[in-house]
Design a protein around this motif. Structure first.
Motif, PDB file in Angstrom:
ATOM      1  N   GLY A 196       0.793  -1.222   0.000  1.00 31.50           N
ATOM      2  CA  GLY A 196       0.000   0.000   0.000  1.00 31.50           C
ATOM      3  C   GLY A 196       0.822   1.267   0.000  1.00 31.50           C
ATOM      4  O   GLY A 196       0.280   2.367   0.154  1.00 31.50           O
ATOM      5  N   ALA A 197       2.130   1.140  -0.194  1.00 30.44           N
ATOM      6  CA  ALA A 197       2.978   2.330  -0.264  1.00 30.44           C
ATOM      7  C   ALA A 197       2.633   3.146  -1.508  1.00 30.44           C
ATOM      8  O   ALA A 197       2.163   2.617  -2.519  1.00 30.44           O
ATOM      9  CB  ALA A 197       4.448   1.927  -0.298  1.00 30.44           C
ATOM     10  N   THR A 198       2.877   4.449  -1.428  1.00 31.97           N
ATOM     11  CA  THR A 198       2.680   5.328  -2.585  1.00 31.97           C
ATOM     12  C   THR A 198       3.929   6.178  -2.786  1.00 31.97           C
ATOM     13  O   THR A 198       4.727   6.375  -1.868  1.00 31.97           O
ATOM     14  CB  THR A 198       1.469   6.258  -2.387  1.00 31.97           C
ATOM     15  OG1 THR A 198       1.725   7.143  -1.290  1.00 31.97           O
ATOM     16  CG2 THR A 198       0.201   5.460  -2.117  1.00 31.97           C
ATOM     17  N   VAL A 199       4.073   6.696  -3.998  1.00 30.56           N
ATOM     18  CA  VAL A 199       5.177   7.593  -4.295  1.00 30.56           C
ATOM     19  C   VAL A 199       4.635   8.792  -5.064  1.00 30.56           C
ATOM     20  O   VAL A 199       3.755   8.647  -5.923  1.00 30.56           O
ATOM     21  CB  VAL A 199       6.290   6.879  -5.101  1.00 30.56           C
ATOM     22  CG1 VAL A 199       5.785   6.435  -6.472  1.00 30.56           C
ATOM     23  CG2 VAL A 199       7.520   7.760  -5.229  1.00 30.56           C
ATOM     24  N   GLN A 200       5.140   9.959  -4.734  1.00 33.65           N
ATOM     25  CA  GLN A 200       4.712  11.182  -5.406  1.00 33.65           C
ATOM     26  C   GLN A 200       5.901  11.814  -6.106  1.00 33.65           C
ATOM     27  O   GLN A 200       6.951  12.042  -5.504  1.00 33.65           O
ATOM     28  CB  GLN A 200       4.120  12.172  -4.395  1.00 33.65           C
ATOM     29  CG  GLN A 200       3.680  13.494  -5.017  1.00 33.65           C
ATOM     30  CD  GLN A 200       3.023  14.400  -3.999  1.00 33.65           C
ATOM     31  OE1 GLN A 200       2.161  13.974  -3.250  1.00 33.65           O
ATOM     32  NE2 GLN A 200       3.452  15.656  -3.969  1.00 33.65           N
ATOM     33  N   ARG A 201       5.730  12.095  -7.397  1.00 34.69           N
ATOM     34  CA  ARG A 201       6.746  12.781  -8.195  1.00 34.69           C
ATOM     35  C   ARG A 201       6.063  13.805  -9.071  1.00 34.69           C
ATOM     36  O   ARG A 201       5.066  13.517  -9.733  1.00 34.69           O
ATOM     37  CB  ARG A 201       7.510  11.815  -9.100  1.00 34.69           C
ATOM     38  CG  ARG A 201       8.535  10.955  -8.429  1.00 34.69           C
ATOM     39  CD  ARG A 201       9.409  10.265  -9.468  1.00 34.69           C
ATOM     40  NE  ARG A 201      10.464  11.157  -9.977  1.00 34.69           N
ATOM     41  CZ  ARG A 201      11.335  10.791 -10.915  1.00 34.69           C
ATOM     42  NH1 ARG A 201      11.262   9.599 -11.488  1.00 34.69           N
ATOM     43  NH2 ARG A 201      12.277  11.645 -11.313  1.00 34.69           N
ATOM     44  N   ARG A 202       6.615  15.013  -9.073  1.00 30.25           N
ATOM     45  CA  ARG A 202       6.149  16.069  -9.969  1.00 30.25           C
ATOM     46  C   ARG A 202       4.643  16.265  -9.873  1.00 30.25           C
ATOM     47  O   ARG A 202       3.923  16.376 -10.883  1.00 30.25           O
ATOM     48  CB  ARG A 202       6.574  15.766 -11.398  1.00 30.25           C
ATOM     49  CG  ARG A 202       8.094  15.767 -11.540  1.00 30.25           C
ATOM     50  CD  ARG A 202       8.611  15.024 -12.742  1.00 30.25           C
ATOM     51  NE  ARG A 202      10.066  14.846 -12.643  1.00 30.25           N
ATOM     52  CZ  ARG A 202      10.770  14.047 -13.418  1.00 30.25           C
ATOM     53  NH1 ARG A 202      10.174  13.361 -14.375  1.00 30.25           N
ATOM     54  NH2 ARG A 202      12.066  13.924 -13.246  1.00 30.25           N
ATOM     55  N   GLY A 203       4.151  16.244  -8.626  1.00 32.36           N
ATOM     56  CA  GLY A 203       2.742  16.520  -8.360  1.00 32.36           C
ATOM     57  C   GLY A 203       1.819  15.345  -8.528  1.00 32.36           C
ATOM     58  O   GLY A 203       0.620  15.471  -8.262  1.00 32.36           O
TER      59      GLY A 203
ATOM     60  N   LEU B  57       5.150   5.305   3.321  1.00 34.14           N
ATOM     61  CA  LEU B  57       5.106   3.916   3.766  1.00 34.14           C
ATOM     62  C   LEU B  57       3.955   3.765   4.754  1.00 34.14           C
ATOM     63  O   LEU B  57       3.836   4.555   5.689  1.00 34.14           O
ATOM     64  CB  LEU B  57       6.426   3.528   4.423  1.00 34.14           C
ATOM     65  CG  LEU B  57       7.654   3.578   3.504  1.00 34.14           C
ATOM     66  CD1 LEU B  57       8.928   3.393   4.310  1.00 34.14           C
ATOM     67  CD2 LEU B  57       7.549   2.512   2.423  1.00 34.14           C
ATOM     68  N   PRO B  58       3.085   2.784   4.566  1.00 31.93           N
ATOM     69  CA  PRO B  58       1.900   2.644   5.421  1.00 31.93           C
ATOM     70  C   PRO B  58       2.279   2.149   6.814  1.00 31.93           C
ATOM     71  O   PRO B  58       2.773   1.035   6.978  1.00 31.93           O
ATOM     72  CB  PRO B  58       1.040   1.616   4.673  1.00 31.93           C
ATOM     73  CG  PRO B  58       2.041   0.782   3.918  1.00 31.93           C
ATOM     74  CD  PRO B  58       3.165   1.705   3.553  1.00 31.93           C
ATOM     75  N   LEU B  59       2.035   2.968   7.816  1.00 32.52           N
ATOM     76  CA  LEU B  59       2.368   2.585   9.184  1.00 32.52           C
ATOM     77  C   LEU B  59       1.109   2.246   9.978  1.00 32.52           C
ATOM     78  O   LEU B  59       0.842   2.827  11.035  1.00 32.52           O
ATOM     79  CB  LEU B  59       3.158   3.693   9.879  1.00 32.52           C
ATOM     80  CG  LEU B  59       4.550   3.977   9.341  1.00 32.52           C
ATOM     81  CD1 LEU B  59       5.291   4.947  10.244  1.00 32.52           C
ATOM     82  CD2 LEU B  59       5.357   2.690   9.206  1.00 32.52           C
ATOM     83  N   ALA B  60       0.337   1.327   9.454  1.00 35.25           N
ATOM     84  CA  ALA B  60      -0.828   0.829  10.190  1.00 35.25           C
ATOM     85  C   ALA B  60      -0.399  -0.402  10.983  1.00 35.25           C
ATOM     86  O   ALA B  60       0.356  -1.238  10.483  1.00 35.25           O
ATOM     87  CB  ALA B  60      -1.946   0.463   9.223  1.00 35.25           C
ATOM     88  N   PRO B  61      -0.878  -0.546  12.231  1.00 34.82           N
ATOM     89  CA  PRO B  61      -0.514  -1.745  12.989  1.00 34.82           C
ATOM     90  C   PRO B  61      -1.077  -2.998  12.325  1.00 34.82           C
ATOM     91  O   PRO B  61      -2.157  -2.962  11.709  1.00 34.82           O
ATOM     92  CB  PRO B  61      -1.151  -1.496  14.361  1.00 34.82           C
ATOM     93  CG  PRO B  61      -2.230  -0.495  14.120  1.00 34.82           C
ATOM     94  CD  PRO B  61      -1.756   0.353  12.982  1.00 34.82           C
ATOM     95  N   ARG B  62      -0.360  -4.084  12.442  1.00 37.55           N
ATOM     96  CA  ARG B  62      -0.753  -5.331  11.781  1.00 37.55           C
ATOM     97  C   ARG B  62      -0.453  -6.520  12.681  1.00 37.55           C
ATOM     98  O   ARG B  62       0.479  -6.483  13.491  1.00 37.55           O
ATOM     99  CB  ARG B  62      -0.020  -5.488  10.448  1.00 37.55           C
ATOM    100  CG  ARG B  62       1.481  -5.611  10.589  1.00 37.55           C
ATOM    101  CD  ARG B  62       2.205  -5.497   9.252  1.00 37.55           C
ATOM    102  NE  ARG B  62       3.652  -5.749   9.379  1.00 37.55           N
ATOM    103  CZ  ARG B  62       4.532  -4.847   9.776  1.00 37.55           C
ATOM    104  NH1 ARG B  62       4.131  -3.614  10.062  1.00 37.55           N
ATOM    105  NH2 ARG B  62       5.813  -5.164   9.878  1.00 37.55           N
ATOM    106  N   LEU B  63      -1.248  -7.557  12.522  1.00 34.24           N
ATOM    107  CA  LEU B  63      -1.020  -8.811  13.251  1.00 34.24           C
ATOM    108  C   LEU B  63      -0.029  -9.672  12.477  1.00 34.24           C
ATOM    109  O   LEU B  63      -0.098  -9.772  11.251  1.00 34.24           O
ATOM    110  CB  LEU B  63      -2.320  -9.573  13.439  1.00 34.24           C
ATOM    111  CG  LEU B  63      -3.378  -8.952  14.362  1.00 34.24           C
ATOM    112  CD1 LEU B  63      -4.617  -9.832  14.390  1.00 34.24           C
ATOM    113  CD2 LEU B  63      -2.823  -8.773  15.769  1.00 34.24           C
ATOM    114  N   THR B  64       0.862 -10.289  13.200  1.00 34.64           N
ATOM    115  CA  THR B  64       1.830 -11.210  12.610  1.00 34.64           C
ATOM    116  C   THR B  64       1.647 -12.581  13.250  1.00 34.64           C
ATOM    117  O   THR B  64       1.615 -12.696  14.485  1.00 34.64           O
ATOM    118  CB  THR B  64       3.268 -10.716  12.856  1.00 34.64           C
ATOM    119  OG1 THR B  64       3.437  -9.450  12.203  1.00 34.64           O
ATOM    120  CG2 THR B  64       4.290 -11.702  12.326  1.00 34.64           C
TER     121      THR B  64
END
Length: 634
Positions: free
Chosen positions: A486-493, A523-530
């Motif tokens: 679920g990560a995203t990247v932003q470039r040039r708007g 980077l998605p920093l949502a808590p998750r179960l492992t």
């Protein structure tokens, strides 16, 4: 592929000859603050002075004075205490290489002078052996640690050479290395040290000074291992890493720190001698160890008795040993594999181990440390006297010093060199391996790349990267942690999701860099179960909670002093996270009746509770508590 000629001016602990990517050292990566920048400063301002104080107070430094004066008959400390002085010097050297400091330089030089005064005319150096009233030189290679201590001396000298100095410490180290090569050359003394370390020290000193003889001797020591050179003991020859040759070992076994230091030295030797067979053997053994013998924290070693690896999937939480030094050894091995293969995914285990083993050890003020790092603490420990030396390695509250105090100085040198683990480069561009507040500069064939990275990671997933300088042909590669779905990247708007198809071996590749542009990785920093592998019997039916790279834990101080052993987590309920922290829903089980602990039914009833969860690295910072990472599910 880098060349030997290109590595002379890299201020880094590891500079291979033939690596797929080259490290960017402390001169090229400047931490600007943030999580690791604060730890780097704490090492300089607190941990190093703390270690100086204790090494003086315990008499470990005075041992060198006594050797020089001929009065060493009564010696302070364990047989390996010399190594703690050398690790302290290495930490100081990296800090001075990062930022000159007249006061620190003076303290450094004073310690070096005391060490130098104890060296024998032929280069031999030890405060434990070979002096009047002591056992002869090299007479106890299995337990004596003579070569181990010198390995740390060599690594301290490497830090000094790589920082641009050829001074008294380097002279002492080269004289000692020459002596080792004379004594242990093929056809001379056929021995090896019971604790690997001299191999990695000789190899890197040989690289730093261009001295082939040291590299040859490192290879000789590697090849001697596994042929029953040392005596058998109650823990088996695997304790000494002398049961089978390095090339034949399918997995790491025996004493964890010994195994990992040996793996690092073997990878150094494999690189220098283009020995692909040896490199592949270490890689396979380490990868299998990650798959079967490593804790969720990245910690290694499940046996207290011999500080050793257990069998496959033998990973009990409450009996986890996970020595801090083993975590550092794992980082050393993984970093060499990353450089040698170019596979940035080894950055995942480095990140996991740094946050959840290395950063766990120091108290927030840098003046007390954990030696071991269990994943569950059943009994709240007693407060530790700030003036006492702990004689127990097992976890209590962090202790100011230990009778075996290898971990505090190891933490000091690792935090002091952390900037060298942040980024790498090759002919095409720069790769960011660890996300930290940093300014990164790399020289490429077509010009310089200068990046300004700003982030509050790991507490915030936003990573801003500004291109300050770059040729248009340069590439930027970003390691995406395996959990970062679920990560995203932003470039040039334009913001776009980072799809699995866009990644190459866990790496996002960006091209056509433009000076002045800002690239923002979220980077998605949502808590998750492992969930554990079901073959890990000790924690089957339990879950851990992670938040980004951080492993979380429950502490009794957050549940009104209740015993965390009685917590049950509701794995069907959503985890919540806000500014106050992460919470899970669950129950506090009613206390079981006294008597025989085995019965034909289980009372699962209890009180519904919210379970606050905190980063594992912060546990026991608020006083005695019970703690657990793996929590049973309902």
């Amino acid at each position: 592929m880098t060349t030997p000629e290109s590595r002379d001016d890299v201020v880094a602990p590891v500079v291979p000859a033939r690596s797929a990517v080259r490290p960017l050292g402390l001169d090229a990566v400047r931490l600007a603050g943030g999580f690791w920048g604060e730890w780097e400063s704490l090492a300089r301002d607190a941990i190093i002075p703390h270690a100086e104080y204790w090494e003086e107070r315990t008499g470990w430094l005075a041992n060198f004075d006594a050797v020089a004066a001929g009065t060493i008959a009564t010696r302070a400390g364990r047989e390996f205490s010399d190594s703690e002085i050398y690790k302290l010097l290495e930490a100081m050297a990296w800090q001075l290489g990062r930022k000159p400091d007249a006061g620190l330089e003076s303290r450094f030089a004073a310690i070096v002078a005391r060490v130098s005064a104890a060296q024998q005319p032929d280069g031999y150096l030890s405060t434990m052996f070979g002096n009047p009233g002591q056992a002869p030189r090299w007479s106890q290679l299995d337990w004596g640690h003579e070569l181990y201590c010198l390995g740390h001396l060599f690594q301290a000298a490497v830090a000094r050479v790589r920082s641009g100095y050829r001074d008294e410490l380097v002279t002492v180290a080269t004289r000692a290395a020459d002596h080792v090569c004379d004594v242990f050359a093929p056809g001379a003394n056929p021995g090896i040290c019971g604790h690997p370390e001299v191999e990695v020290g000789l190899a890197e000193l040989g690289r730093a000074l261009g001295e082939r003889r040291y590299l040859d001797q490192a290879r000789e020591f590697i090849e001697r291992r596994g042929h029953h050179v040392l005596p058998d003991i109650e823990f088996g020859r695997e304790y000494f890493q002398d049961d089978i040759p390095v090339r034949d070992a399918p997995v790491l076994r025996g004493h964890a720190v010994r195994a990992l230091y040996l793996s690092s030295g073997a990878l150094d030797v494999a690189d220098e001698f283009a020995d692909e067979e040896l490199a592949d053997a270490v890689r396979r053994a380490y990868d299998r160890t990650l798959e079967r013998r490593t804790y969720v924290t990245g910690g290694m070693g499940s046996h207290h008795q011999d500080e050793a690896f257990g069998e496959d999937f033998e990973l009990p939480a409450d009996r986890a040993y996970c020595e801090t030094c083993a975590g550092i050894g794992s980082v050393m091995t993984a970093w060499r594999l990353l450089l040698g293969t170019g596979d940035l995914r080894y950055g995942d285990i480095i990140e996991r181990t740094m946050y959840n083993v290395v950063a766990v050890s120091p108290r927030a003020d840098g003046r007390a440390f954990f030696y071991t790092n269990p994943l569950q603490q059943r009994v709240a420990s007693q407060s530790v006297d700030a003036d006492d030396i702990s004689r127990r390695a097992r976890a209590q509250l962090r202790a100011p010093w230990f009778e075996v105090s290898c971990c505090p100085t190891n933490v000091a040198r690792t935090l002091s060199q952390f900037a060298a683990y942040v980024a790498v480069a090759d002919q095409r561009g720069v790769s960011i391996v660890q996300y930290a507040d940093a300014d990164i500069r790399a020289l490429l064939p077509r010009g310089a790349v200068l990046l300004r990275v700003r982030t509050d990671y790991p507490h915030n997933g936003r990573v801003s990267i500004t291109v300050v300088e770059s040729p248009t042909e340069a590439e930027l590669r970003l390691r995406l942690p395996s959990w970062a779905t679920g990560a995203t990247v932003q470039r040039r708007g334009e913001r776009s999701p980072v799809s699995a198809e866009a990644l190459r071996d866990g790496v996002l590749e960006l091209s056509a860099l433009a000076v002045g542009e800002e690239i923002v990785l979220e980077l998605p920093l949502a808590p998750r179960l492992t969930h554990p592998d079901p073959r890990i019997d000790a924690v089957r039916g339990s879950v851990a909670v992670e938040l980004g790279p951080l492993v979380l834990c429950a502490e009794s101080v957050d549940v009104d002093g209740a015993d965390v052993a009685d917590l049950v987590i509701d794995a069907t309920a959503p985890l919540t996270s806000d500014a106050s922290g992460v919470r899970a829903r669950g129950w506090l089980r009613r206390a079981a009746p006294e008597g025989w602990p085995y019965r034909d039914d289980v009372d699962a009833s209890g009180e519904a509770v919210e379970i606050p969860l905190v980063p594992y690295y912060s546990w026991a910072q608020r006083g005695p508590s019970t703690m657990r990472i793996w929590i049973p599910t309902s």
